[in-house]
Design a protein around this motif. Structure first.
Motif, mmCIF file in Angstrom:
data_model
loop_
_atom_site.group_PDB
_atom_site.id
_atom_site.type_symbol
_atom_site.label_atom_id
_atom_site.label_comp_id
_atom_site.label_asym_id
_atom_site.label_seq_id
_atom_site.Cartn_x
_atom_site.Cartn_y
_atom_site.Cartn_z
ATOM 1 N N VAL A 148 -22.551 -30.112 -55.853
ATOM 2 C CA VAL A 148 -22.925 -31.553 -55.982
ATOM 3 C C VAL A 148 -22.073 -32.714 -55.416
ATOM 4 C CG1 VAL A 148 -24.128 -33.269 -57.537
ATOM 5 C CG2 VAL A 148 -24.276 -30.678 -58.090
ATOM 6 N N THR A 149 -22.342 -33.257 -54.810
ATOM 7 C CA THR A 149 -21.745 -34.477 -54.025
ATOM 8 C C THR A 149 -22.238 -35.863 -54.193
ATOM 9 O OG1 THR A 149 -22.184 -34.063 -51.793
ATOM 10 C CG2 THR A 149 -20.531 -32.826 -52.566
ATOM 11 N N ALA A 150 -21.447 -36.829 -54.275
ATOM 12 C CA ALA A 150 -21.927 -38.373 -54.297
ATOM 13 C C ALA A 150 -20.781 -38.971 -53.753
ATOM 14 C CB ALA A 150 -22.503 -38.533 -55.484
ATOM 15 N N VAL A 151 -21.054 -40.191 -52.809
ATOM 16 C CA VAL A 151 -20.045 -41.141 -52.617
ATOM 17 C C VAL A 151 -19.413 -41.689 -53.824
ATOM 18 C CG1 VAL A 151 -19.494 -43.356 -51.088
ATOM 19 C CG2 VAL A 151 -21.311 -41.374 -50.249
ATOM 20 N N GLY A 152 -18.002 -41.738 -53.920
ATOM 21 C CA GLY A 152 -17.346 -42.489 -55.021
ATOM 22 C C GLY A 152 -17.265 -41.427 -56.126
ATOM 23 N N TYR A 153 -17.691 -40.082 -56.059
ATOM 24 C CA TYR A 153 -17.393 -39.286 -57.412
ATOM 25 C C TYR A 153 -16.782 -37.988 -56.591
ATOM 26 C CZ TYR A 153 -20.836 -42.257 -59.689
ATOM 27 O OH TYR A 153 -21.441 -43.295 -60.583
ATOM 28 N N ALA A 154 -16.195 -37.388 -57.614
ATOM 29 C CA ALA A 154 -15.526 -36.136 -57.254
ATOM 30 C C ALA A 154 -16.390 -34.811 -57.162
ATOM 31 C CB ALA A 154 -14.372 -35.591 -58.286
ATOM 32 N N PRO A 155 -16.795 -34.191 -56.192
ATOM 33 C CA PRO A 155 -17.722 -32.983 -56.162
ATOM 34 C C PRO A 155 -17.459 -32.164 -57.537
ATOM 35 C CG PRO A 155 -16.471 -33.269 -54.220
ATOM 36 C CD PRO A 155 -15.505 -33.998 -55.166
ATOM 37 N N ALA A 156 -18.854 -31.719 -57.548
ATOM 38 C CA ALA A 156 -18.883 -30.636 -58.758
ATOM 39 C C ALA A 156 -19.245 -29.458 -58.291
ATOM 40 C CB ALA A 156 -19.708 -31.041 -59.933
ATOM 41 N N ALA A 157 -18.834 -28.018 -58.627
ATOM 42 C CA ALA A 157 -19.711 -26.819 -57.992
ATOM 43 C C ALA A 157 -19.578 -26.005 -59.381
ATOM 44 C CB ALA A 157 -18.568 -26.276 -57.070
ATOM 45 N N SER A 158 -20.796 -25.177 -59.271
ATOM 46 C CA SER A 158 -20.987 -24.058 -60.253
ATOM 47 C C SER A 158 -21.578 -22.962 -59.644
ATOM 48 C CB SER A 158 -21.689 -24.922 -61.528
ATOM 49 O OG SER A 158 -22.818 -25.403 -60.939
ATOM 50 N N SER A 159 -21.953 -22.018 -60.514
ATOM 51 C CA SER A 159 -22.606 -21.096 -60.150
ATOM 52 C C SER A 159 -23.962 -20.743 -60.665
ATOM 53 C CB SER A 159 -21.728 -19.553 -60.293
ATOM 54 O OG SER A 159 -21.397 -19.286 -61.606
ATOM 55 N N ALA A 160 -24.853 -20.195 -59.959
ATOM 56 C CA ALA A 160 -26.226 -19.995 -60.328
ATOM 57 C C ALA A 160 -26.809 -18.646 -60.030
ATOM 58 C CB ALA A 160 -27.169 -21.193 -59.804
ATOM 59 N N ILE A 161 -27.480 -17.998 -60.989
ATOM 60 C CA ILE A 161 -28.394 -16.888 -60.868
ATOM 61 C C ILE A 161 -29.635 -17.368 -60.632
ATOM 62 C CG2 ILE A 161 -28.621 -14.641 -61.862
ATOM 63 C CD1 ILE A 161 -26.116 -14.988 -60.860
#
Length: 273
Positions: A56-69
Protein backbone atom coordinates in the motif's frame (compact mmCIF):
# COMPACT_ATOMS: atom_id res chain seq x y z
CA UNK A 1 -14.15 -12.52 -5.24
CA UNK A 2 -11.27 -10.05 -5.43
CA UNK A 3 -9.63 -7.72 -2.97
CA UNK A 4 -11.07 -5.65 -0.12
CA UNK A 5 -9.15 -3.32 2.19
CA UNK A 6 -9.51 -0.14 4.27
CA UNK A 7 -6.67 2.40 4.31
CA UNK A 8 -6.40 4.67 7.34
CA UNK A 9 -3.96 7.08 8.97
CA UNK A 10 -2.65 6.49 12.49
CA UNK A 11 -5.43 8.69 13.87
CA UNK A 12 -8.19 6.96 11.90
CA UNK A 13 -8.70 9.18 8.84
CA UNK A 14 -9.29 7.69 5.41
CA UNK A 15 -6.41 7.87 2.90
CA UNK A 16 -8.41 8.45 -0.26
CA UNK A 17 -5.47 8.51 -2.68
CA UNK A 18 -3.85 5.24 -1.59
CA UNK A 19 -2.87 2.63 -4.17
CA UNK A 20 -2.88 -1.10 -3.40
CA UNK A 21 -0.63 -3.36 -5.46
CA UNK A 22 -0.73 -7.16 -5.20
CA UNK A 23 2.19 -9.29 -6.38
CA UNK A 24 2.59 -13.06 -6.50
CA UNK A 25 5.52 -14.97 -5.06
CA UNK A 26 7.59 -14.35 -8.20
CA UNK A 27 7.19 -10.58 -7.74
CA UNK A 28 4.87 -10.20 -10.71
CA UNK A 29 2.03 -7.69 -10.31
CA UNK A 30 -1.38 -9.34 -10.49
CA UNK A 31 -3.64 -6.52 -9.31
CA UNK A 32 -3.58 -2.76 -8.81
CA UNK A 33 -6.45 -0.83 -7.25
CA UNK A 34 -7.06 2.67 -5.88
CA UNK A 35 -8.88 3.58 -2.68
CA UNK A 36 -12.13 5.54 -2.94
CA UNK A 37 -12.98 8.75 -1.08
CA UNK A 38 -13.59 6.73 2.10
CA UNK A 39 -10.25 4.94 1.91
CA UNK A 40 -11.90 1.69 0.84
CA UNK A 41 -10.59 -0.68 -1.82
CA UNK A 42 -13.03 -3.06 -3.51
CA UNK A 43 -11.77 -4.88 -6.58
CA UNK A 44 -13.66 -7.82 -8.06
CA UNK A 45 -10.75 -9.28 -10.04
CA UNK A 46 -10.54 -12.96 -8.99
CA UNK A 47 -7.20 -14.16 -7.66
CA UNK A 48 -5.83 -17.66 -7.97
CA UNK A 49 -5.39 -19.45 -4.62
CA UNK A 50 -1.96 -18.94 -3.10
CA UNK A 51 0.29 -16.53 -1.23
CA UNK A 52 0.63 -12.90 -2.25
CA UNK A 53 2.30 -9.70 -1.13
CA UNK A 54 0.12 -6.62 -0.66
CA UNK A 55 1.84 -3.22 -0.90
CA UNK A 56 0.00 0.00 0.00
CA UNK A 57 1.44 3.35 -1.07
CA UNK A 58 0.25 6.97 -0.86
CA UNK A 59 1.97 10.29 -1.42
CA UNK A 60 3.25 11.66 1.89
CA UNK A 61 3.06 8.30 3.69
CA UNK A 62 5.53 5.50 4.29
CA UNK A 63 4.68 2.35 2.25
CA UNK A 64 3.20 -0.62 4.07
CA UNK A 65 3.59 -4.25 3.00
CA UNK A 66 1.94 -7.41 4.25
CA UNK A 67 1.30 -10.95 3.11
CA UNK A 68 -2.08 -12.36 2.16
CA UNK A 69 -3.37 -15.86 1.53
CA UNK A 70 -6.04 -16.32 -1.11
CA UNK A 71 -8.26 -19.37 -0.63
CA UNK A 72 -10.30 -21.25 -3.19
CA UNK A 73 -12.91 -18.48 -3.02
CA UNK A 74 -10.51 -16.21 -4.92
CA UNK A 75 -10.95 -13.51 -2.29
CA UNK A 76 -8.31 -11.58 -0.35
CA UNK A 77 -9.57 -9.67 2.69
CA UNK A 78 -6.69 -7.45 3.76
CA UNK A 79 -8.62 -5.64 6.49
CA UNK A 80 -7.49 -2.24 7.76
CA UNK A 81 -4.05 -1.04 6.68
CA UNK A 82 -2.63 1.84 8.74
CA UNK A 83 -0.19 4.21 7.04
CA UNK A 84 2.30 6.35 8.93
CA UNK A 85 3.23 9.77 7.62
CA UNK A 86 6.55 9.90 5.79
CA UNK A 87 9.23 10.34 8.43
CA UNK A 88 6.92 9.00 11.13
CA UNK A 89 9.52 6.51 12.31
CA UNK A 90 11.71 9.38 13.47
CA UNK A 91 10.95 12.37 15.64
CA UNK A 92 10.66 15.90 14.14
CA UNK A 93 13.65 18.17 13.39
CA UNK A 94 15.56 19.19 16.53
CA UNK A 95 14.88 22.35 18.47
CA UNK A 96 11.93 23.92 20.28
CA UNK A 97 8.28 23.29 19.36
CA UNK A 98 5.21 24.95 20.86
CA UNK A 99 1.93 23.08 21.34
CA UNK A 100 -0.96 24.77 19.53
CA UNK A 101 -4.07 24.40 21.75
CA UNK A 102 -6.40 25.53 18.96
CA UNK A 103 -5.46 22.45 16.94
CA UNK A 104 -4.88 20.00 19.80
CA UNK A 105 -7.09 18.15 22.26
CA UNK A 106 -6.60 16.72 25.75
CA UNK A 107 -9.36 14.20 26.42
CA UNK A 108 -10.24 11.58 29.02
CA UNK A 109 -12.76 8.74 28.96
CA UNK A 110 -14.26 7.06 32.02
CA UNK A 111 -16.69 4.17 32.29
CA UNK A 112 -20.16 5.12 33.53
CA UNK A 113 -22.51 2.71 35.30
CA UNK A 114 -20.52 -0.20 33.93
CA UNK A 115 -22.23 0.02 30.53
CA UNK A 116 -21.13 3.19 28.73
CA UNK A 117 -18.46 5.87 28.62
CA UNK A 118 -18.32 9.52 29.65
CA UNK A 119 -16.06 11.65 27.47
CA UNK A 120 -14.43 14.82 28.77
CA UNK A 121 -11.77 17.25 27.65
CA UNK A 122 -9.69 20.10 29.02
CA UNK A 123 -10.02 23.29 27.01
CA UNK A 124 -7.21 25.38 28.55
CA UNK A 125 -3.67 24.02 28.28
CA UNK A 126 -0.21 24.88 26.97
CA UNK A 127 3.08 23.12 26.47
CA UNK A 128 6.48 22.92 24.85
CA UNK A 129 8.50 20.18 23.19
CA UNK A 130 12.28 20.20 22.85
CA UNK A 131 13.70 17.69 20.35
CA UNK A 132 17.31 16.97 21.28
CA UNK A 133 19.73 17.41 18.34
CA UNK A 134 22.08 14.47 18.86
CA UNK A 135 20.16 11.97 21.00
CA UNK A 136 16.37 12.05 20.59
CA UNK A 137 15.96 10.04 23.79
CA UNK A 138 16.98 13.20 25.63
CA UNK A 139 14.07 15.16 24.14
CA UNK A 140 11.74 16.87 26.62
CA UNK A 141 8.06 17.69 26.97
CA UNK A 142 6.40 20.02 29.46
CA UNK A 143 2.69 20.79 29.66
CA UNK A 144 0.31 22.62 31.98
CA UNK A 145 -3.46 22.04 32.03
CA UNK A 146 -5.90 24.29 33.85
CA UNK A 147 -7.96 21.83 35.90
CA UNK A 148 -11.05 24.07 35.95
CA UNK A 149 -11.31 23.84 32.15
CA UNK A 150 -12.78 20.32 32.33
CA UNK A 151 -15.76 19.99 29.98
CA UNK A 152 -17.93 16.88 29.71
CA UNK A 153 -20.91 18.62 28.14
CA UNK A 154 -22.93 18.59 31.38
CA UNK A 155 -22.72 21.60 33.71
CA UNK A 156 -23.77 19.77 36.87
CA UNK A 157 -21.29 16.98 36.28
CA UNK A 158 -18.50 19.44 35.47
CA UNK A 159 -19.15 21.34 38.71
CA UNK A 160 -18.84 18.08 40.66
CA UNK A 161 -15.59 17.19 38.86
CA UNK A 162 -14.14 20.60 39.80
CA UNK A 163 -15.13 20.12 43.47
CA UNK A 164 -13.19 18.46 46.30
CA UNK A 165 -14.46 14.95 45.44
CA UNK A 166 -12.40 14.97 42.27
CA UNK A 167 -10.04 17.65 40.88
CA UNK A 168 -10.46 20.13 43.75
CA UNK A 169 -9.48 22.98 41.44
CA UNK A 170 -9.45 25.60 44.21
CA UNK A 171 -6.55 23.84 45.92
CA UNK A 172 -4.93 22.32 42.81
CA UNK A 173 -5.59 24.64 39.86
CA UNK A 174 -2.99 23.09 37.53
CA UNK A 175 -2.26 19.63 36.18
CA UNK A 176 1.38 19.34 35.07
CA UNK A 177 3.41 16.87 33.04
CA UNK A 178 7.20 16.90 32.73
CA UNK A 179 9.01 14.23 30.77
CA UNK A 180 12.09 12.45 32.07
CA UNK A 181 13.08 10.57 28.91
CA UNK A 182 11.99 9.06 25.60
CA UNK A 183 12.57 5.52 24.34
CA UNK A 184 11.70 3.93 21.01
CA UNK A 185 9.00 1.28 21.46
CA UNK A 186 8.75 0.04 17.86
CA UNK A 187 9.28 1.03 14.26
CA UNK A 188 6.79 3.88 14.54
CA UNK A 189 6.08 4.15 18.26
CA UNK A 190 7.73 5.89 21.18
CA UNK A 191 7.32 5.85 24.94
CA UNK A 192 7.54 9.16 26.76
CA UNK A 193 8.50 8.69 30.41
CA UNK A 194 7.48 11.48 32.73
CA UNK A 195 5.88 12.69 35.93
CA UNK A 196 2.26 13.76 36.19
CA UNK A 197 1.21 16.22 38.88
CA UNK A 198 -2.52 15.83 39.53
CA UNK A 199 -4.61 16.65 42.61
CA UNK A 200 -1.51 17.38 44.66
CA UNK A 201 0.11 14.02 43.85
CA UNK A 202 3.09 13.49 41.54
CA UNK A 203 3.50 10.04 39.99
CA UNK A 204 5.45 8.55 37.07
CA UNK A 205 3.28 8.19 33.97
CA UNK A 206 4.33 6.85 30.57
CA UNK A 207 2.70 7.99 27.33
CA UNK A 208 2.36 5.66 24.35
CA UNK A 209 3.28 8.05 21.52
CA UNK A 210 2.82 7.93 17.76
CA UNK A 211 4.51 10.63 15.67
CA UNK A 212 2.17 11.32 12.74
CA UNK A 213 4.48 13.47 10.64
CA UNK A 214 5.57 17.01 9.86
CA UNK A 215 4.34 19.47 7.25
CA UNK A 216 4.11 23.14 6.28
CA UNK A 217 1.18 25.28 7.42
CA UNK A 218 -0.53 28.18 5.52
CA UNK A 219 1.26 30.79 7.67
CA UNK A 220 4.79 29.89 6.65
CA UNK A 221 5.51 27.68 9.65
CA UNK A 222 6.22 23.98 10.17
CA UNK A 223 3.93 21.76 12.21
CA UNK A 224 4.31 18.31 13.72
CA UNK A 225 1.48 16.03 14.81
CA UNK A 226 1.44 13.45 17.59
CA UNK A 227 -1.08 11.11 19.18
CA UNK A 228 -0.50 9.78 22.70
CA UNK A 229 -2.49 7.62 25.08
CA UNK A 230 -2.20 6.37 28.63
CA UNK A 231 -4.36 5.05 31.45
CA UNK A 232 -4.62 6.48 34.95
CA UNK A 233 -6.16 5.08 38.12
CA UNK A 234 -7.98 7.74 40.12
CA UNK A 235 -6.92 6.31 43.47
CA UNK A 236 -3.26 6.77 42.50
CA UNK A 237 -3.96 10.51 42.66
CA UNK A 238 -6.03 10.49 45.86
CA UNK A 239 -9.39 10.79 44.07
CA UNK A 240 -11.29 8.02 45.81
CA UNK A 241 -14.86 9.26 45.53
CA UNK A 242 -17.37 6.84 44.13
CA UNK A 243 -20.98 5.85 44.39
CA UNK A 244 -21.48 2.10 44.32
CA UNK A 245 -24.73 0.90 42.83
CA UNK A 246 -26.45 -2.42 43.30
CA UNK A 247 -24.43 -5.54 42.46
CA UNK A 248 -21.25 -3.62 43.32
CA UNK A 249 -21.14 -1.63 40.07
CA UNK A 250 -19.41 1.72 40.46
CA UNK A 251 -21.18 4.78 39.06
CA UNK A 252 -17.87 6.08 37.70
CA UNK A 253 -15.01 3.81 36.67
CA UNK A 254 -11.76 4.00 38.60
CA UNK A 255 -9.64 3.93 35.42
CA UNK A 256 -9.35 6.89 33.07
CA UNK A 257 -8.24 6.49 29.47
CA UNK A 258 -6.35 9.62 28.40
CA UNK A 259 -6.16 10.52 24.70
CA UNK A 260 -3.96 13.34 23.43
CA UNK A 261 -4.04 14.68 19.87
CA UNK A 262 -1.26 17.24 19.68
CA UNK A 263 -0.18 19.64 16.96
CA UNK A 264 2.99 21.63 17.62
CA UNK A 265 4.51 24.57 15.74
CA UNK A 266 8.27 24.74 15.23
CA UNK A 267 9.73 27.55 17.33
CA UNK A 268 9.43 29.00 20.80
CA UNK A 269 6.06 30.70 20.23
CA UNK A 270 2.83 30.36 18.28
CA UNK A 271 2.35 32.41 15.10
CA UNK A 272 0.29 35.59 15.38
CA UNK A 273 -2.61 34.67 13.10
Amino acid sequence: MGLTARIRTRDGWAVSHAVVTVTDMTGAQVLRAEADAEGAVRDTTPLAPGAYTVIVTAVGYAPAASSAIVTASGRAEVGTVTLARQGGTELPPPGPWTIDPAHSSVAAVAQHLGISSVHGRFTDFSGTIEIAPDDVTKSRVEAVIKAASIDTGNGMRDAHLRAADFLDVERFPEITYRSTGVTQAGTDRWTVHGELGLHGVVRPVDLDLAYLGTGADPWGGTRAAFRATTELRREDFAMNYNQVLQAGIAAIGTTLRVELDIQAVQGESLPAV
